[in-house]
Design an enzyme around this catalytic site. Structure first.
Site, PDB file in Angstrom:
ATOM      1  N   CYS A 125      69.180  22.508  33.918  1.00 20.81           N
ATOM      2  CA  CYS A 125      68.504  21.226  34.131  1.00 20.81           C
ATOM      3  C   CYS A 125      67.873  20.761  32.809  1.00 20.81           C
ATOM      4  CB  CYS A 125      67.451  21.345  35.228  1.00 20.81           C
ATOM      5  SG  CYS A 125      65.980  22.267  34.748  1.00 20.81           S
ATOM      6  N   GLU A 137      65.856  30.050  34.065  1.00 20.89           N
ATOM      7  CA  GLU A 137      65.628  30.057  32.619  1.00 20.89           C
ATOM      8  C   GLU A 137      64.193  30.440  32.297  1.00 20.89           C
ATOM      9  OE1 GLU A 137      67.174  27.805  34.387  1.00 20.89           O
ATOM     10  OE2 GLU A 137      68.944  27.043  33.369  1.00 20.89           O
ATOM     11  N   ASN A 196      66.007  32.408  39.533  1.00 29.21           N
ATOM     12  CA  ASN A 196      64.977  31.450  39.948  1.00 29.21           C
ATOM     13  C   ASN A 196      64.040  32.036  40.999  1.00 29.21           C
ATOM     14  OD1 ASN A 196      67.349  31.303  41.501  1.00 29.21           O
ATOM     15  ND2 ASN A 196      67.009  29.184  42.100  1.00 29.21           N
ATOM     16  N   VAL A 197      62.799  31.610  40.912  1.00 30.83           N
ATOM     17  CA  VAL A 197      61.738  32.085  41.810  1.00 30.83           C
ATOM     18  C   VAL A 197      61.022  30.853  42.358  1.00 30.83           C
ATOM     19  CG1 VAL A 197      59.638  33.479  41.988  1.00 30.83           C
ATOM     20  CG2 VAL A 197      61.466  34.204  40.439  1.00 30.83           C
TER      21      VAL A 197
HETATM   22  N1  THU Z   1      67.536  25.826  39.085  1.00 26.07           N
HETATM   23  C1  THU Z   1      67.468  26.766  38.096  1.00 26.07           C
HETATM   24  O1  THU Z   1      67.012  27.893  38.306  1.00 26.07           O
HETATM   25  N2  THU Z   1      67.912  26.416  36.855  1.00 26.07           N
HETATM   26  C2  THU Z   1      68.484  25.218  36.551  1.00 26.07           C
HETATM   27  O2  THU Z   1      68.775  24.966  35.380  1.00 26.07           O
HETATM   28  C3  THU Z   1      68.794  24.266  37.629  1.00 26.07           C
HETATM   29  C4  THU Z   1      68.046  24.487  38.888  1.00 26.07           C
HETATM   30  C5  THU Z   1      67.039  26.198  40.423  1.00 26.07           C
HETATM   31  C6  THU Z   1      65.693  25.625  40.770  1.00 26.07           C
HETATM   32  C7  THU Z   1      65.719  25.707  42.278  1.00 26.07           C
HETATM   33  O3  THU Z   1      65.230  26.995  42.684  1.00 26.07           O
HETATM   34  C8  THU Z   1      67.185  25.614  42.659  1.00 26.07           C
HETATM   35  O4  THU Z   1      67.902  25.759  41.446  1.00 26.07           O
HETATM   36  C9  THU Z   1      67.576  24.293  43.303  1.00 26.07           C
HETATM   37  O5  THU Z   1      67.142  23.229  42.545  1.00 26.07           O
END
Ligand code: THU
Length: 138
Positions: free
Chosen positions: A93, A62, A49-50
């Site tokens: 999510c 993702e 995640n970024v």
């Molecule tokens: N996040 C993801 O990268 N993928 C998911 O499927 C769930 C949430 C990340 C987004 C954010 O940077 C952090 O988790 C907290 O919500």
């Protein structure tokens, strides 16, 4: 099509996801996420995640993985795993389930908090490319 869960090396895939999360940019949530997937040609891709100071613009792990999918030649996702910063399984999510569905091979498998599931189990009756094709009469 049925993809057999035993045919996937989940431990190896999880290791790739754990390595990926070391590249996460998470100054706001401090919640790194790493994902990895096997593509239908055998390639293994990953993402992290970024985040963004404008919180809503955060790219989930993702999102970077799907970019990696296309930047490395495209294809369909056969198996997927997602881990949090402690290495525990994390459920993608809702938005990312839609994203994964778009690029899924038929019968794609996901390692989830409640075991191995198919893409259809985690996003039943999904809206997707076929919905649009049917509407256009293709
Ligand atoms: N996040 C993801 O990268 N993928 C998911 O499927 C769930 C949430 C990340 C987004 C954010 O940077 C952090 O988790 C907290 O919500």
């Amino acid at each position: 099509m049925t993809i057999e869960p035993q045919s996937i090396d989940w431990d190896a895939l999880r290791l790739v996801a754990k390595e990926a999360l070391t590249h996460a940019y998470v100054p706001y949530s401090k919640f790194p996420v790493g994902v990895a997937a096997i593509v239908d040609d055998g390639r293994v891709i990953s993402g992290a995640n970024v985040e963004n100071a404008s919180y809503g613009l955060t790219l989930c792990a993702e999102c970077s993985m799907v970019s990696a999918l296309h930047m490395s030649g495209g294809g369909k996702l056969v198996a997927f795993t997602c881990v949090d910063g402690k290495g525990n399984a994390l459920m993608p999510c809702g938005r990312c389930r839609q994203l994964l569905f778009e690029h899924s091979a038929e019968g794609m498998l996901l390692e989830t908090v409640s075991g191995i599931k198919t893409i259809d189990e985690v996003i039943p009756d999904a809206f997707g490319p076929r919905t649009l094709e049917e509407y256009r009469g293709e």
